[in-house]
Design a protein around this motif. Structure first.
Motif, PDB file in Angstrom:
ATOM      1  N   ASP A  66       0.932  -0.963  -0.110  1.00  0.00           N
ATOM      2  CA  ASP A  66      -0.052   0.171   0.068  1.00  0.00           C
ATOM      3  C   ASP A  66       1.019   1.261  -0.059  1.00  0.00           C
ATOM      4  O   ASP A  66       2.045   1.262   0.247  1.00  0.00           O
ATOM      5  CB  ASP A  66      -0.936   0.227   1.208  1.00  0.00           C
ATOM      6  CG  ASP A  66      -1.993   1.193   1.185  1.00  0.00           C
ATOM      7  OD1 ASP A  66      -2.300   1.480   0.159  1.00  0.00           O
ATOM      8  OD2 ASP A  66      -2.463   1.391   2.250  1.00  0.00           O
ATOM      9  N   ARG A  67       0.222   2.491  -0.182  1.00  0.00           N
ATOM     10  CA  ARG A  67       1.089   3.627  -0.378  1.00  0.00           C
ATOM     11  C   ARG A  67       1.421   4.050   1.051  1.00  0.00           C
ATOM     12  O   ARG A  67       2.647   4.692   1.305  1.00  0.00           O
ATOM     13  CB  ARG A  67       0.321   4.682  -0.951  1.00  0.00           C
ATOM     14  CG  ARG A  67       0.068   4.537  -2.402  1.00  0.00           C
ATOM     15  CD  ARG A  67      -0.701   5.765  -3.151  1.00  0.00           C
ATOM     16  NE  ARG A  67      -1.183   5.544  -4.291  1.00  0.00           N
ATOM     17  CZ  ARG A  67      -1.880   6.299  -5.051  1.00  0.00           C
ATOM     18  NH1 ARG A  67      -2.441   7.479  -4.262  1.00  0.00           N
ATOM     19  NH2 ARG A  67      -2.029   6.059  -6.227  1.00  0.00           N
ATOM     20  N   GLN A  68       0.589   3.579   1.980  1.00  0.00           N
ATOM     21  CA  GLN A  68       1.068   3.995   3.419  1.00  0.00           C
ATOM     22  C   GLN A  68       2.064   2.968   3.826  1.00  0.00           C
ATOM     23  O   GLN A  68       1.859   1.569   3.683  1.00  0.00           O
ATOM     24  CB  GLN A  68      -0.295   3.726   4.211  1.00  0.00           C
ATOM     25  CG  GLN A  68      -0.014   4.095   5.739  1.00  0.00           C
ATOM     26  CD  GLN A  68      -1.332   3.951   6.656  1.00  0.00           C
ATOM     27  OE1 GLN A  68      -2.459   3.743   5.910  1.00  0.00           O
ATOM     28  NE2 GLN A  68      -1.283   3.911   7.957  1.00  0.00           N
ATOM     29  N   SER A  71       1.669  -1.144   5.354  1.00  0.00           N
ATOM     30  CA  SER A  71       0.520  -1.738   5.267  1.00  0.00           C
ATOM     31  C   SER A  71       0.288  -2.615   3.925  1.00  0.00           C
ATOM     32  O   SER A  71       1.242  -2.047   3.055  1.00  0.00           O
ATOM     33  CB  SER A  71      -0.813  -0.964   5.372  1.00  0.00           C
ATOM     34  OG  SER A  71      -0.597   0.213   4.367  1.00  0.00           O
TER      35      SER A  71
END
Length: 303
Positions: A66-68, A71
């Protein structure tokens, strides 16, 4: 002439997954769809949960970063991850995808047919896996397991070969078992030609089966709610239908080739402005039909 391209010129092939699996905390995995209460109550979910509890996770879920930071997006394996949560697992082994495309994962794979399932169960039993353990892993009782394991008992090899990849209810094989081997093959072909594998259609084929083609030809055939006269009528109608299907199959290839040639010829004919104008003035109904044939994309009737 086609130009030969050296493999080096094509560049490096990008892998769809990383070479190694990752152990990821379940809390760090973000599902892309919610699992509702109705899904959790389904037999499929119970079977997955039972299988994981009994033998562990067979196929790892698929995730992408994910970009985060820290995550991951869950692309495939929502039910497996949800079952692991309920079983108290804190992390899971995952396949890491290099993109976020979920189109080609398990939701596009064909379901396992009953005969394929039977072969897997029979092979497990041959390897001395207890029936109780298999039944627990599949979330079914032992009686149902035995029925699945003996699914093709009494069914001839040719009929099994025809239906090996078809999604048929188990009861269809109970109906086929009442016929002799030759009739089983004919019945399997009728099911395939009609693309109808329902128990009611198989029962109708049984009702139209002559007494001599039953597995027990000495016992009179009885069907609930049908008289002997109605059964005899069904036998005659089914026999005529089978002859018609066989006749169509024998000439289908040749007829389709003729239609393709005719369609190509008519396309050139109506594409000629002089011919089209002549037909429009003298035979407009012919021109209309010719254009319909040219525009036809399928020989099947419209719904």
């Amino acid at each position: 002439m086609n130009r030969i391209v050296e493999p080096v010129a094509l560049g490096e092939v990008i892998q769809a997954f990383s070479a190694d699996t990752l152990i990821i905390a379940i809390d760090a995995i973000l599902p892309v769809r919610a699992i509702g209460k109705t899904v959790k109550a389904s037999s499929k979910y119970r079977q997955i949960a039972s299988s994981i509890a009994e033998i562990g996770l067979v196929e790892p879920p698929v995730v992408c970063r994910d970009r985060q930071a820290g995550s991951y997006l869950l692309l495939d394996g929502h039910l497996r991850v949800e079952a692991l949560k309920e079983l108290g697992h804190m992390d899971v082994e995952c396949l890491l995808s290099t993109d976020d495309e979920a189109f080609t994962y398990n939701k596009r794979i064909s379901r396992l047919s009953p005969i394929q399932e039977q072969r897997m169960i029979a092979k497990a039993i041959e390897r001395n896996v207890s029936k109780e353990a298999i039944a627990k892993a599949l979330c079914i009782n032992v009686r149902s397991l035995v029925r699945k394991a003996t699914l093709i008992d009494g069914i001839c090899e040719e009929a099994v070969g025809l239906l090996k990849d078809k999604i048929c209810p188990l009861a269809v094989f109970d109906v086929l078992r009442k016929m002799n081997p030759i009739r089983q093959i004919e019945a399997a072909e009728l099911l395939i030609n009609a693309n109808n594998y329902s128990v009611s259609y198989a029962t109708a084929i049984l009702a139209g089966t002559p007494q001599a083609q039953l597995a027990d030809s000495t016992t009179p055939k009885r069907m609930k709610g049908m008289t002997a006269e109605a059964l005899a009528r069904m036998e005659g109608e089914l026999s005529r239908l089978q002859q018609s299907i066989t006749s169509i199959q024998e000439t289908y290839g040749e007829d389709h080739l003729h239609l393709t040639v005719v369609k190509g010829y008519l396309a050139k004919l109506v594409g000629n402005p002089k011919v089209a104008r002549y037909l429009e003035e003298r035979q407009p109904e012919f021109l209309s039909e010719f254009r319909n044939i040219v525009q036809m994309t399928s020989t099947l009737p419209a719904d």
